[in-house]
Design a protein around this motif. Structure first.
Motif, mmCIF file in Angstrom:
data_model
loop_
_atom_site.group_PDB
_atom_site.id
_atom_site.type_symbol
_atom_site.label_atom_id
_atom_site.label_comp_id
_atom_site.label_asym_id
_atom_site.label_seq_id
_atom_site.Cartn_x
_atom_site.Cartn_y
_atom_site.Cartn_z
ATOM 1 N N LEU A 57 32.342 41.345 24.051
ATOM 2 C CA LEU A 57 32.038 41.165 22.629
ATOM 3 C C LEU A 57 32.049 39.690 22.250
ATOM 4 O O LEU A 57 31.195 39.234 21.477
ATOM 5 C CB LEU A 57 33.048 41.929 21.781
ATOM 6 C CG LEU A 57 32.768 43.418 21.559
ATOM 7 C CD1 LEU A 57 33.922 44.072 20.811
ATOM 8 C CD2 LEU A 57 31.474 43.617 20.787
ATOM 9 N N ALA A 58 33.010 38.949 22.779
ATOM 10 C CA ALA A 58 33.070 37.519 22.481
ATOM 11 C C ALA A 58 31.822 36.806 22.983
ATOM 12 O O ALA A 58 31.248 35.951 22.284
ATOM 13 C CB ALA A 58 34.315 36.912 23.115
ATOM 14 N N MET A 59 31.373 37.143 24.187
ATOM 15 C CA MET A 59 30.176 36.524 24.750
ATOM 16 C C MET A 59 28.936 36.872 23.933
ATOM 17 O O MET A 59 28.072 36.023 23.713
ATOM 18 C CB MET A 59 29.996 36.970 26.205
ATOM 19 C CG MET A 59 31.057 36.446 27.154
ATOM 20 S SD MET A 59 30.905 37.142 28.817
ATOM 21 C CE MET A 59 29.432 36.277 29.392
ATOM 22 N N ILE A 60 28.861 38.122 23.481
ATOM 23 C CA ILE A 60 27.715 38.536 22.665
ATOM 24 C C ILE A 60 27.659 37.723 21.380
ATOM 25 O O ILE A 60 26.591 37.257 20.957
ATOM 26 C CB ILE A 60 27.800 40.043 22.364
ATOM 27 C CG1 ILE A 60 27.510 40.854 23.634
ATOM 28 C CG2 ILE A 60 26.817 40.433 21.258
ATOM 29 C CD1 ILE A 60 27.788 42.338 23.497
ATOM 30 N N GLU A 61 28.818 37.558 20.739
ATOM 31 C CA GLU A 61 28.866 36.778 19.499
ATOM 32 C C GLU A 61 28.431 35.333 19.748
ATOM 33 O O GLU A 61 27.693 34.746 18.950
ATOM 34 C CB GLU A 61 30.294 36.802 18.928
ATOM 35 C CG GLU A 61 30.747 38.165 18.419
ATOM 36 C CD GLU A 61 29.965 38.599 17.194
ATOM 37 O OE1 GLU A 61 29.645 37.746 16.343
ATOM 38 O OE2 GLU A 61 29.670 39.802 17.096
ATOM 39 N N VAL A 78 38.513 32.646 30.042
ATOM 40 C CA VAL A 78 39.807 32.523 29.371
ATOM 41 C C VAL A 78 40.306 33.889 28.899
ATOM 42 O O VAL A 78 41.471 34.244 29.091
ATOM 43 C CB VAL A 78 39.715 31.542 28.179
ATOM 44 C CG1 VAL A 78 40.983 31.595 27.333
ATOM 45 C CG2 VAL A 78 39.482 30.130 28.688
ATOM 46 N N VAL A 79 39.411 34.660 28.270
ATOM 47 C CA VAL A 79 39.813 35.969 27.750
ATOM 48 C C VAL A 79 40.246 36.896 28.883
ATOM 49 O O VAL A 79 41.146 37.727 28.716
ATOM 50 C CB VAL A 79 38.660 36.604 26.947
ATOM 51 C CG1 VAL A 79 39.011 38.033 26.538
ATOM 52 C CG2 VAL A 79 38.354 35.775 25.700
ATOM 53 N N ALA A 214 42.665 30.615 22.264
ATOM 54 C CA ALA A 214 43.231 31.386 23.377
ATOM 55 C C ALA A 214 44.236 30.559 24.163
ATOM 56 O O ALA A 214 45.326 31.037 24.503
ATOM 57 C CB ALA A 214 42.113 31.876 24.293
ATOM 58 N N ILE A 215 43.895 29.310 24.449
ATOM 59 C CA ILE A 215 44.808 28.440 25.189
ATOM 60 C C ILE A 215 46.085 28.200 24.384
ATOM 61 O O ILE A 215 47.201 28.252 24.923
ATOM 62 C CB ILE A 215 44.120 27.108 25.535
ATOM 63 C CG1 ILE A 215 42.986 27.355 26.538
ATOM 64 C CG2 ILE A 215 45.124 26.114 26.099
ATOM 65 C CD1 ILE A 215 42.144 26.139 26.834
ATOM 66 N N ALA A 216 45.933 27.957 23.077
ATOM 67 C CA ALA A 216 47.097 27.726 22.219
ATOM 68 C C ALA A 216 47.982 28.967 22.157
ATOM 69 O O ALA A 216 49.220 28.871 22.218
ATOM 70 C CB ALA A 216 46.649 27.327 20.815
#
Length: 231
Positions: A57-61, A78-79, A214-216
């Motif tokens: 979903l993140a990639m699609i966005e 990362v995800v 995500a890193i934070a």
């Protein structure tokens, strides 16, 4: 007619309650893909090759907002970093698998397949590990593919004013809340959310908000856990 291994059937049965949650998630992924400009065939291929709900979903966005390809791929990595931990944890149980079986298992690895399989292995030592794992993981894969195809087909028939852009954030929230089981995970979620909002407000280029947040979040969770955050 050949009979399916009993452990395979057990895996499908144990995963069945989870299928109900996979269906709406897959529908959202399919609809989101076509709403962001992917064709039905691209949406289906994307779901089959990537097979990773949250990062998918993140990639699609990101693809829909014309983010650089490096950012799209980096976000997915990362995800999905948690899969490294899953693999390291379950690897001892797969040590005797053939190379082909390990390849299949790695492709089908999901949060649910990991959790159910590890629980079964620890509970029943006589389990045919590969048969059970494939029963769980393949059934989840099949439901996900059918749901995303249905979503992609349905999405092309929806008027633009019915946009379902709100659905993806709701799905992420649905995934997040059950994961906040201790102080470390809560700190990770809170810090990640705050940083994401701050990064978006600051207008950082190249759609780096997901990666930075995500890193934070991961760093905050590790910090809390290191100082006894689960006590």
């Amino acid at each position: 007619m050949p009979t399916l291994p009993s452990d395979f059937v057990d895996g499908v049965r144990d995963a069945a309650p989870l299928h109900l949650g996979i269906v709406p998630f897959g529908l959202v992924a399919g609809v989101a893909a076509v709403e962001q400009g992917l064709s039905i065939f691209h949406a289906i291929g994307f779901s089959t090759v990537v097979f990773a709900g949250a990062s998918q979903l993140a990639m699609i966005e990101l693809l829909g907002s014309d983010a650089p390809l490096a950012i799209v791929v980096g976000t997915a990595v990362v995800v999905n970093l948690r899969m490294l931990m899953y693999s390291a944890s379950i690897a001892p149980y797969f040590r005797d698998f053939a190379a082909r079986s390990k390849t299949i298992a790695s492709y089908l690895l999901t949060d649910q397949a990991f959790a159910l399989s590890l629980a079964r292995y620890n509970r029943e030592t006589g389990t045919d590990r590969f048969a059970y794992y494939v029963g769980v993981a393949f059934s989840l894969w099949a439901v996900w593919q059918v749901a995303t195809v249905a979503g992609a087909v349905l999405g092309t028939g929806l008027p633009p004013e019915w946009g379902l852009g709100f659905a993806a954030p709701l799905v992420f929230l649905a995934l997040l809340v059950p994961a906040l089981k201790d102080r470390a995970s809560a700190a990770s979620g809170v810090v990640g959310g705050i940083v994401a909002v701050a990064v978006v407000a600051a207008g950082i280029p190249f759609h780096l908000d997901i990666i930075v947040a995500a890193i934070a979040g991961v760093a905050a969770g590790l910090a809390v856990e290191s100082f006894g955050g689960d006590a």
